[in-house]
Structures are given as C-alpha cells and as structure tokens.
Write a protein that holds these residues in place. Structure first.
Motif, short mmCIF file in Angstrom:
data_model
loop_
_atom_site.label_atom_id
_atom_site.label_comp_id
_atom_site.label_asym_id
_atom_site.label_seq_id
_atom_site.Cartn_x
_atom_site.Cartn_y
_atom_site.Cartn_z
N MET A 1 26.40 21.64 -0.69
CA MET A 1 26.00 22.50 0.43
C MET A 1 24.96 23.51 -0.03
N SER A 2 23.99 23.78 0.83
CA SER A 2 22.96 24.76 0.53
C SER A 2 23.39 26.12 1.07
N SER A 3 23.10 27.14 0.31
CA SER A 3 23.39 28.51 0.77
C SER A 3 22.24 29.06 1.60
N ARG A 4 21.12 28.32 1.66
CA ARG A 4 19.95 28.79 2.42
C ARG A 4 20.22 28.74 3.92
N THR A 5 19.74 29.74 4.61
CA THR A 5 19.73 29.70 6.07
C THR A 5 18.31 30.02 6.54
N VAL A 6 17.99 29.59 7.75
CA VAL A 6 16.68 29.81 8.32
C VAL A 6 16.86 30.39 9.72
N MET A 7 16.08 31.39 10.06
CA MET A 7 16.14 32.01 11.39
C MET A 7 15.10 31.37 12.30
N ILE A 8 15.53 30.89 13.45
CA ILE A 8 14.63 30.35 14.47
C ILE A 8 15.01 30.97 15.81
N GLY A 9 14.12 31.76 16.36
CA GLY A 9 14.35 32.35 17.69
C GLY A 9 15.64 33.15 17.78
N GLY A 10 15.99 33.87 16.72
CA GLY A 10 17.19 34.69 16.73
C GLY A 10 18.45 33.95 16.35
N GLY A 172 7.30 23.50 0.82
CA GLY A 172 8.23 24.43 0.19
C GLY A 172 9.55 24.43 0.95
N THR A 173 10.57 25.05 0.37
CA THR A 173 11.90 25.03 0.99
C THR A 173 12.35 26.38 1.55
N ASP A 174 11.53 27.40 1.41
CA ASP A 174 11.96 28.73 1.85
C ASP A 174 12.31 28.78 3.34
N LYS A 175 11.50 28.11 4.17
CA LYS A 175 11.72 28.14 5.62
C LYS A 175 11.78 26.72 6.17
N LEU A 176 12.34 25.82 5.38
CA LEU A 176 12.34 24.40 5.74
C LEU A 176 13.70 23.94 6.22
N LEU A 177 13.70 23.08 7.22
CA LEU A 177 14.90 22.37 7.67
C LEU A 177 14.54 20.89 7.76
N ILE A 178 15.47 20.02 7.40
CA ILE A 178 15.23 18.58 7.43
C ILE A 178 16.24 17.93 8.36
N ALA A 179 15.75 17.04 9.22
CA ALA A 179 16.64 16.33 10.14
C ALA A 179 16.59 14.84 9.84
N HIS A 180 17.72 14.26 9.49
CA HIS A 180 17.79 12.80 9.32
C HIS A 180 17.54 12.13 10.66
N ALA A 181 16.74 11.08 10.64
CA ALA A 181 16.46 10.33 11.87
C ALA A 181 16.27 8.86 11.51
N THR A 182 16.58 8.00 12.46
CA THR A 182 16.28 6.58 12.34
C THR A 182 15.36 6.21 13.50
N SER A 183 14.17 5.75 13.18
CA SER A 183 13.13 5.59 14.20
C SER A 183 13.22 4.25 14.92
N ALA A 184 14.29 4.10 15.67
CA ALA A 184 14.42 2.99 16.61
C ALA A 184 14.78 3.60 17.96
N TYR A 185 14.24 3.06 19.04
CA TYR A 185 14.41 3.68 20.36
C TYR A 185 14.85 2.63 21.37
N PRO A 186 16.11 2.65 21.85
CA PRO A 186 17.21 3.45 21.29
C PRO A 186 17.73 2.82 20.00
N CYS A 187 18.37 3.63 19.17
CA CYS A 187 18.86 3.15 17.89
C CYS A 187 20.28 2.59 18.04
N LYS A 188 20.52 1.40 17.48
CA LYS A 188 21.86 0.82 17.52
C LYS A 188 22.80 1.63 16.62
N PRO A 189 24.04 1.82 17.03
CA PRO A 189 24.97 2.62 16.22
C PRO A 189 25.07 2.15 14.77
N GLU A 190 25.03 0.84 14.55
CA GLU A 190 25.17 0.33 13.19
C GLU A 190 23.94 0.59 12.33
#
Length: 222
Positions: A1-10, A172-190
C-alpha cells in the motif's frame, strides 16, 4: 500500500480514503451542452464525485488518410473530420459546462488528446488531467501536462509495463494516480484482469484505481 494521497477538487484520494468515483461523459453529449448538463445531473444523482470529458484538436488527432472518409453520424453522412469537429465543445460551451458543474458541486475535468488541448483546458483551471490509455505513449503531451503541475490520472489499457514505467518517469509520482484498464468495449468479465491492480500497487508508489469498460457494476464494486 502507498502512503501517498492526492487532492483533486477537495477530495483526498489514496489508500484508506473514500472511493473517488468518476462518471465518464466523454463525447456522449454529441456536442450538445444541454445533453452534457443532463449527464452531469445523472452523475450527481448517482453519487459520483466527478465527471470527465474528452478534448481533441481534430486536425491534430485525425490522421490525414482518415479525414475525408465518409460515415453515418447522428446528423447524417459527413466526413470523419467534420464529425470530429461536430462533437467538440468550444470555449464558450465549456464555460457553460464549468458554471453548471460548479452549481451542482460536481468536479469536472477532461482527457486531452494533444498538447494544444492541454493549453485549451488550462483556461478552466482544471483540478487534474486524465491521460487516456491511447495517449500514454504521447510523451510530448505528457510533458505539457507535467509542466502544468496539476494532478494526473493515467489509464493503462493496451500498455506494456515498460510503457507505463516510461510515462511515470516523465510525469513523476508526486501528483500521480494510475487506473488499471482493459481496452475492450465492452470488456468481457474474464478479460478484466483485476489482479493487475495489486501488481500496480507493488510497482508504483502512488494511488491505484480502476477504469472499467465492462457492463454492470460487479467489477467496480469488487
């Protein structure tokens, strides 16, 4: 777990913090501000914290060989370049969206698809930028976003781990957030590969989230 947090719009985002839920509006407004307002309403009623749009400069984002290809659209047949212009909001229209979102206490931001769109969005003092999966290797645009010194969310669909590392190196990672994504539309659950979220948590010292392209809510809830 990362201890970093990022503020977005409060909103403070990170491990142990409330989930930050983003409603994807994208181009689903069909270039109509009133539809965009209705989509903001729906996101607000559903409990979203933010909504996201997309911003392109069509002549930069549409390859020359595709510009004159004719296609069916909600407004009839037109060239692909004409269509791309049809679904883009100008500054006046984004001003209306900005005021409306604020009246609903809804955070809004956008995915720019080229450096010029970053400059355009800067006029609205966005709380962050979102880098679409398809743009993670556009290092020129990443540098332009980095220079704004705003928080950045990147999606990882279609990307190799090497490409993700390169993008993180640029941003850099100071203000970075990463979102896992699978680029299929729509994506099959498997094909969702949700374990990648845990892998990203081990690889990068920043908040890790999820960008879902599947039908239904089960994966998002999980």
């Amino acid at each position: 777990m990362s201890s970093r947090t990022v503020m977005i719009g409060g909103h403070e985002i990170g491990d142990g913090k409330p989930c930050f839920v983003i409603g994807e509006i994208g181009l689903n407004h069909n270039g109509d501000v009133e539809i965009a307002k209705k989509l903001i309403d729906v996101a607000s009623i559903a409990g979203c914290n933010a909504v996201k749009f997309q911003k392109r400069t069509p002549e930069l984002c549409v390859p020359p060989e595709q510009r004159n290809i004719r296609r069916e659209t909600p407004w009839g047949e037109m060239t692909y370049l004409e269509y791309r212009y049809k679904v883009e909001f100008n500054e006046e229209q984004y001003r209306a969206i900005d005021l409306y979102a604020k009246s609903k206490k809804m955070v809004w931001f956008a995915s720019p698809w080229d450096p010029v769109s970053v400059d355009f969005l800067e006029k609205f003092n966005p709380p962050c930028y979102k880098v679409a999966s398809a743009s993670i290797t556009d290092l020129e645009m990443l540098r332009r976003i980095r220079d704004t010194k705003r928080p950045v969310i990147i999606s990882t669909g279609m990307s190799t781990m090497q490409e993700i590392h390169k993008a993180v190196e640029v941003l850099g990672t100071d203000k970075l957030l990463i979102a896992h994504a699978t680029s299929a539309y729509p994506c099959k659950p498997e094909e969702l590969n949700l374990r990648m979220i845990a892998t990203l948590k081990k690889e990068f010292d920043c908040p890790i989230g999820y960008s879902g392209h599947e039908v239904g809510l089960q994966a998002t809830i999980a």
